[in-house]
Design an enzyme around this catalytic site. Structure first.
Site, PDB file in Angstrom:
ATOM      1  CB  SER A  64      -0.877  -0.073   1.221  1.00 41.50           C
ATOM      2  OG  SER A  64      -1.890  -0.867   0.920  1.00 41.50           O
ATOM      3  CE  LYS A  67      -3.779   0.776  -1.075  1.00 40.94           C
ATOM      4  NZ  LYS A  67      -4.569   0.323   0.047  1.00 40.94           N
ATOM      5  CE1 TYR A 189      -4.121  -1.227  -4.543  1.00 38.11           C
ATOM      6  CE2 TYR A 189      -4.719  -3.679  -4.653  1.00 38.11           C
ATOM      7  CZ  TYR A 189      -4.242  -2.550  -4.051  1.00 38.11           C
ATOM      8  OH  TYR A 189      -4.305  -2.395  -2.608  1.00 38.11           O
ATOM      9  CE1 TYR A 241      -4.142   0.865   5.012  1.00 37.50           C
ATOM     10  CE2 TYR A 241      -2.624   0.287   6.613  1.00 37.50           C
ATOM     11  CZ  TYR A 241      -2.846   0.478   5.228  1.00 37.50           C
ATOM     12  OH  TYR A 241      -2.088  -0.056   4.463  1.00 37.50           O
ATOM     13  CB  VAL A 259       0.042  -5.877   4.313  1.00 36.03           C
ATOM     14  CG1 VAL A 259      -1.551  -5.322   4.722  1.00 36.03           C
ATOM     15  CG2 VAL A 259       0.085  -6.083   2.772  1.00 36.03           C
TER      16      VAL A 259
HETATM   17  N1  GLN Z   1      -1.929  -5.686  -1.945  1.00 33.33           N
HETATM   18  C1  GLN Z   1      -2.438  -5.199  -0.400  1.00 33.33           C
HETATM   19  C2  GLN Z   1      -4.126  -5.453  -0.856  1.00 33.33           C
HETATM   20  O1  GLN Z   1      -4.619  -4.840  -1.559  1.00 33.33           O
HETATM   21  C3  GLN Z   1      -2.103  -4.038   0.007  1.00 33.33           C
HETATM   22  C4  GLN Z   1      -2.734  -3.756   0.954  1.00 33.33           C
HETATM   23  C5  GLN Z   1      -1.845  -3.039   2.128  1.00 33.33           C
HETATM   24  O2  GLN Z   1      -0.666  -2.771   1.964  1.00 33.33           O
HETATM   25  N2  GLN Z   1      -2.485  -2.464   3.138  1.00 33.33           N
HETATM   26  O3  GLN Z   1      -4.655  -6.280   0.089  1.00 33.33           O
END
Ligand code: GLN
Length: 607
Positions: A64, A67, A189, A241, A259
């Protein structure tokens, strides 16, 4: 010597190695292959120095943390109106993988949760999904400073199991947020999440945002400046988050986590931070990563709302034209004028990056001094740059002082674009612009002339050598002998009359008319002007003290005529009449004493 910053980071790393709370993300099977103990920290400065501690070379998938950078890319490609019509900027308070849209707008709440991020990926410029992928990869590479590879096994692992994200993508299609094939956007993505980085890469990506969108080492612009604040704002409110509020409260830097255990934090204009440690708390943020940022923020007051500086730091020394007059030898009337008025020339030495707060402080001081000020010299030697709004304020103050007869001039800008560009942009229509001088001596000389008044002309020419201070006190009959030995030379503007380093020239020069500059060559090929001389003054007289190498260059500023005497001729006359030598040496000593006095006064003013 070891930098204390490095020692601090090593100790910070060491003190958190034992923190083993949290667990690896396991919903993407491949991510469980990471070692839970990996732990790297990197901090990058705005001039591109990277400090690292721990497993700084361990690569991992960006997840993420991609993003904000893809959001930046979509803003750059599609513009803020289109992107904002599809994706909101409100913190959701939900988990990153929440299957929800804003009930009012029908759009994902923000680009930092999966729904908004998948929509963002679909918005990146490109004729089809493979062109869009090229664009994403090259854009993130520009932020990192080099190309980034995809970890194919993590990509396949997520693509094979990402049913929840598929649900989100179809939801986006259903509500008209994604226009094309939602599954193609989703694959891009997944790929963007699988780009491989190490914590140093993350720190550079953060530093590029901190540096206004320009990579601090490659100098490549990764994002138009106008979008940087937008990306950072969304990171500040939504990047962590449903921990975003506490994060801003406790750490106070725009940030983003992923994550796989990565976190970036951005301190605008100062640092980019990248951390990697895969154990996550229940909100999906790296446990050690959060702790590192809390400590950095506390120990180095890195909160965006904290401020170490004070506007008064923009203003350094203040002195006047009485403390530090120009090095020209003024003629009598000018000298008299300067004795009573030179203090009305005010020098202000400005420092650092000039923003609105610093310039407000400087202007307040100028207004305070304006009761007796005739001109201000703003010395910009120590200034790194000026913001546009600060340049506008300086321009306005220059114009309003100008209307009241007080000049405001700049010195020592040295063609630095971070200063000249904003200053030029600030010049308004119909305004003649600002005056800037290469060095303070030229600036103060201009101010002295202005003080003396353009109407009163300096003496045009000196016709008799006896009028030269150098010959003061020499008996008339000896002057006649001296006059008989003289030759007259004429020089054109720009001529070098003597050259620094030149050996064996033993002439002494007396200026009859015109103006010359005495220049000392500097290492970089430039010159430093140490004096400007006019009619009745002399140069080259050091040969009389046995100095055979010229120490400075003398250059004609205007058409110049000089009377020139060979030191040997003087010696011949003096061998019959030693009084000549005595008087000349006396005059020379008096001259040297007054130069020394001036130099001491200067040093005192600068100390
Ligand atoms: N690729 C992961 C997902 O879409 C990224 C989520 C994350 O890093 N919080 O679940």
């Amino acid at each position: 010597m070891r930098s204390p910053i490095q020692t601090y980071l090593d100790e910070l790393h060491q003190s958190l190695v034992g923190l083993d709370e949290g667990a690896l993300a396991d919903y993407i099977p491949e991510l469980t292959k990471a070692s839970p103990d990996w732990f790297g920290i990197s901090v990058v400065t705005m001039d591109g120095v990277a400090y690292t501690a721990g497993n700084a070379d361990q690569t991992f998938t960006i997840q993420s943390v991609s993003k904000p950078f893809v959001y930046a890319t979509a803003l750059a490609d599609r513009g803020v109106d289109i992107v904002s019509s599809k994706i909101g900027v409100e913190p959701s308070g939900d988990a990153f993988n929440s299957i929800s849209l804003d009930p009012q707008t029908g759009a994902p709440r923000n680009p930092m949760i999966n729904a908004g991020a998948i929509a963002t990926t679909s918005l990146v410029g490109g004729a089809d999904s493979s062109a869009q992928w090229q664009r994403i990869a090259s854009s993130l590479g520009a932020f990192a400073g080099h190309d980034l590879a995809v970890d194919e096994s993590v990509y396949h692992s997520e693509s094979a199991t990402g049913f929840r994200n598929r649900a989100i993508a179809w939801m986006l299609k259903n509500f008209g947020v994604v226009d094309g094939d939602p599954m193609a956007a989703l694959e891009n993505y997944f790929r963007q999440c699988s780009l491989l980085v190490d914590c140093r890469d993350l720190a550079f990506m953060a530093a590029t945002l901190a540096n206004g969108g320009i990579h601090p080492v490659t100098s490549q612009r990764a994002l138009p400046a106008e979008h940087v604040e937008r990306v950072l704002s969304v990171m500040a409110t939504c990047g962590m988050y449903n921990y975003a509020g506490s994060w801003l409260f406790e750490v106070g830097m725009p940030a983003k986590s992923g994550v796989s255990g990565g976190i970036i934090a951005v301190l605008p204009g100062r640092f980019g931070i990248g951390i990697f440690s895969p154990r996550l708390d229940i909100k999906g943020n790296s446990v050690r990563g959060i702790e590192v940022c809390k400590r950095l923020s506390r120990d180095f007051s890195m909160h965006v709302f904290s401020r170490d500086g004070h506007p008064s730091m923009a203003l350094g020394r203040i002195y006047t034209g009485a403390d530090a007059p120009s090095r020209r030898q003024p003629f009598a009337e000018m000298r008299a004028c300067l004795v009573s008025h030179a203090h009305r020339i005010k020098y202000l030495c400005l420092h650092g990056y000039l923003a609105v707060d610093g310039v407000e402080y400087i202007i307040r001081k100028m207004i305070h001094m304006s009761t007796d000020a005739h001109s201000f010299i703003l010395d910009l030697h120590q200034v790194d740059g000026i913001s546009d709004c600060a340049a506008r304020l300086l321009n306005e103050v220059r114009q309003s002082f100008g209307r009241n007869g007080t000049a405001v001039v700049f010195s020592r800008i040295h063609a630095r674009r971070a200063i000249t560009v904003p200053l030029k942009r600030a010049v308004t229509r119909g305004d003649r612009g600002y005056l800037s001088f290469e060095d303070n001596d030229l600036a103060v000389e201009w101010c002295e002339n202005r003080l003396f008044g353009e109407t009163e002309q300096p003496p045009q020419a000196v016709t008799s050598l006896a009028d030269c201070l150098f010959f003061k006190g020499v008996p008339v009959e000896l002057m006649q002998k001296v006059e008989a030995a003289i030759k007259v030379y004429a020089f054109a503007p720009g001529d070098h009359i003597v050259k620094a380093g030149q050996v064996g020239d033993s002439r002494v020069f007396f200026i009859e008319s015109g103006q010359v500059s005495v220049l000392v060559p500097l290492q970089d090929g430039a010159h430093h002007r140490i004096a400007s001389l006019g009619p009745g003054m002399n140069f080259g007289e050091m040969v009389l003290l046995g100095q055979t190498t010229r120490s400075a260059t003398v250059c004609a500023d205007t058409a110049v005529t000089c009377r020139v005497l060979e030191s040997r001729d003087l010696d011949n006359i003096a061998s019959e009449a030693p009084v000549l030598k005595i008087v000349l040496l006396e005059n020379l000593a008096g001259n040297l004493a007054s130069s020394l006095r001036r130099a001491t006064q200067w040093i005192a003013a600068l100390a």
